[in-house]
Design a protein around this motif. Structure first.
Motif, PDB file in Angstrom:
ATOM      1  N   SER A 402      45.474  26.100 -51.461  1.00 24.14           N
ATOM      2  CA  SER A 402      46.537  26.472 -50.527  1.00 24.14           C
ATOM      3  C   SER A 402      46.526  25.602 -49.284  1.00 24.14           C
ATOM      4  O   SER A 402      45.580  24.859 -49.029  1.00 24.14           O
ATOM      5  CB  SER A 402      46.357  27.935 -50.100  1.00 24.14           C
ATOM      6  N   THR A 404      47.666  26.364 -45.036  1.00 25.49           N
ATOM      7  CA  THR A 404      47.981  27.429 -44.091  1.00 25.49           C
ATOM      8  C   THR A 404      48.500  26.826 -42.795  1.00 25.49           C
ATOM      9  O   THR A 404      47.996  25.797 -42.338  1.00 25.49           O
ATOM     10  CB  THR A 404      46.727  28.278 -43.811  1.00 25.49           C
ATOM     11  N   TRP A 425      50.558  32.005 -41.862  1.00 25.89           N
ATOM     12  CA  TRP A 425      51.011  32.254 -43.225  1.00 25.89           C
ATOM     13  C   TRP A 425      50.455  31.163 -44.136  1.00 25.89           C
ATOM     14  O   TRP A 425      50.235  30.029 -43.726  1.00 25.89           O
ATOM     15  CB  TRP A 425      52.529  32.320 -43.311  1.00 25.89           C
ATOM     16  N   THR A 426      50.245  31.537 -45.386  1.00 29.35           N
ATOM     17  CA  THR A 426      49.615  30.648 -46.354  1.00 29.35           C
ATOM     18  C   THR A 426      50.541  30.406 -47.530  1.00 29.35           C
ATOM     19  O   THR A 426      51.129  31.348 -48.062  1.00 29.35           O
ATOM     20  CB  THR A 426      48.290  31.244 -46.859  1.00 29.35           C
ATOM     21  N   THR A 427      50.664  29.152 -47.933  1.00 27.39           N
ATOM     22  CA  THR A 427      51.425  28.769 -49.117  1.00 27.39           C
ATOM     23  C   THR A 427      50.440  28.355 -50.204  1.00 27.39           C
ATOM     24  O   THR A 427      49.615  27.456 -49.995  1.00 27.39           O
ATOM     25  CB  THR A 427      52.382  27.613 -48.808  1.00 27.39           C
ATOM     26  N   TYR A 428      50.520  29.019 -51.355  1.00 28.23           N
ATOM     27  CA  TYR A 428      49.561  28.793 -52.430  1.00 28.23           C
ATOM     28  C   TYR A 428      50.171  27.955 -53.548  1.00 28.23           C
ATOM     29  O   TYR A 428      51.365  28.061 -53.842  1.00 28.23           O
ATOM     30  CB  TYR A 428      49.090  30.131 -53.020  1.00 28.23           C
ATOM     31  N   THR A 452      50.836  35.170 -52.017  1.00 29.45           N
ATOM     32  CA  THR A 452      51.379  34.925 -50.676  1.00 29.45           C
ATOM     33  C   THR A 452      50.469  35.630 -49.678  1.00 29.45           C
ATOM     34  O   THR A 452      49.756  36.579 -50.025  1.00 29.45           O
ATOM     35  CB  THR A 452      52.814  35.453 -50.511  1.00 29.45           C
TER      36      THR A 452
END
Length: 464
Positions: A402, A404, A425-428, A452
């Motif tokens: 991910s 972040t 927020w984190t995008t995986y 998410t």
């Protein structure tokens, strides 16, 4: 189906990392992290976690304290497609075993899981006197929430479907047997699973200012693990086919354990450059079952790990943090940081760590700008690279590489009080796992794991 493999159902050790950090470690405990991400070279109160040696360079003697509240919300979804048995074409003359047939079109279903931790508190404290600083914090350093799969998981349904078919076939082939072969579409499956996991941590330690530019830290952290896993699966023939019970599984298991983490660190303050480093040793942590319910309508030895009193390894891996912060202007600062988690040497259930290809690497950076005297704006980023493999990933515990992003602000309420507000927020990256023996069914299938993560936090720091 006198005895089938139900490993998928009972492996309810659900990893619920609703924070940033490695597989089992939460690094964000303060809103200053959310708004900037790279805090490994800070000399503010959140350094009690991220850079304890740096607290030796706090500007004044006295008592410092920080209180942080965060809210984290995560989804953990699985897009599953797998083949199912739908009949047999006779008996193999050599092996004398049934020749099974399967569906031409995979069974597909989207399983949604939600993890929420609305209130996550953390407390930081430090007292500086001359060259010595004693510091500590209380926080949830692992887990931190509850995950719910209201429609169960594909490992539950695929194993149940295969088991139901094989049992019905066995009855059908019994001499004189007239039982029908049961295939998907003839029955309904009701299944759900909840899991919760928390690691509460209390750390204390001492920092010493060796000279004008170098300090060192030594301390320790007590970790208390508590978790709970509740799941069930019921399969019944459709009402127009009689509504007979086909399979029942249930598990209600609480787990607890504790472990100790030695922590050391150093900090070098070289004019406008500050370098912080910290090493957390591996924590030997075993969790013990307090099992309230184990029910299975079929024979299986897969429930053995969840019997009352059984211990399971759940080590917290060692972690190295190295960071450098630089003051480009009196109002502009930036920081870069590196984390390494030695996950392959941390004991996990069934030796799962051996399937990792490497430890976890994290790369962080952040920048903050004093817009006016009392307002600082900041942002940051983090890249997390796990050593994942198909054998490591499972429906109940999966991770995804991910990146972040975090943004936020610090407001100076007075000369003694600061308010930090941050959002992260984190995008995986989706992880696809394809198997020719899907959950031990003997048929092929594919899972696409996705996640998410969103975290909001506010922290109040005060100098007494």
């Amino acid at each position: 189906m006198r005895k089938i493999s139900l490993i998928g159902f009972v492996m309810l050790i659900v990893s619920i990392p609703t924070f940033a950090g490695g597989l089992l470690t939460n690094t964000n405990q303060h809103a200053a992290f959310l708004r900037m991400l790279s805090r490994g070279a800070t000399i503010e109160i959140d350094g009690a976690l991220s850079n304890p040696a740096g607290l030796a360079f706090l500007p004044n003697d006295g008592f410092y304290m920080g209180l942080s509240i965060q809210s984290a919300f995560q989804t953990r979804n699985i897009d599953a497609s797998f083949l199912t048995y739908n009949g047999f074409s006779g008996i193999d003359p050599t092996t004398h075993q049934p020749i099974l047939t399967h569906s031409e079109k995979p069974y597909s279903k989207y399983y949604e899981g939600k993890a929420a931790a609305p209130i996550i508190p953390s407390v930081f404290a430090a007292y500086k006197k001359g060259d010595w600083t004693i510091s500590g914090f209380f926080a949830i350093t692992g887990g931190g929430g509850k995950a719910s799969f209201d429609d169960g998981l594909p490992m539950f349904e695929s194993v149940a479907m295969a088991g139901i078919f094989r049992e019905s076939l066995e009855k059908h082939l019994t001499p004189g047997g007239k039982s029908p072969i049961v295939i998907p579409g003839m029955y309904d499956i009701s299944t759900a699973m909840d899991g919760k996991q928390y690691i509460y941590a209390l750390q204390l330690g001492l920092s010493y200012k060796i000279n004008d530019w170098l300090s060192a830290f030594a301390g320790g952290r007590m970790n208390y693990f508590t978790g709970g896993y509740v799941g069930f699966l019921d399969a019944k023939m459709k009402a127009d086919l009689g509504g007979a019970d086909l399979m029942h599984l249930a598990l209600d298991c609480d787990q607890t354990g504790w472990g100790f983490t030695p922590v050391i660190g150093v900090d070098a303050k070289l004019g406008k450059l500050n370098i912080g480093a910290k090493y957390e040793f591996r924590t030997n942590l075993n969790i013990e079952n307090n099992t309230k319910k184990i029910e299975a309508s079929v024979e299986t030895d897969a429930l053995a790990p969840f019997k009352h009193g059984v211990n399971t390894p759940n080590d917290i891996p060692s972690m190295l943090s190295v960071a450098a912060a630089y003051e480009f202007l009196p109002v502009l600062r930036a920081s870069v940081e590196y984390h390494f988690y030695d996950d392959k040497k941390a004991g996990m259930a069934d030796g799962k760590q051996k399937y990792l290809t490497k430890g976890t690497n994290e790369y962080l950076m952040g920048v903050e700008w004093d817009v006016i005297k009392r307002l600082t704006l900041s942002c940051g980023g983090q890249i997390t690279d796990y050593g994942l493999s198909d054998n490591f990933q499972s429906d109940t515990s999966f991770s995804c590489d991910s990146y972040t992003l975090g943004v936020g602000a610090k407001v100076a309420l007075s000369e003694r009080a600061n308010l930090n507000v941050g959002y992260m927020w984190t995008t995986y990256e989706d992880y696809t796992k394809t198997s020719k023996n899907y959950n031990g069914t003997g048929l092929s299938g594919t899972n696409v794991y996705s996640r998410t993560n969103k975290v909001f936090g506010v922290s109040l720091d005060y100098k007494f």
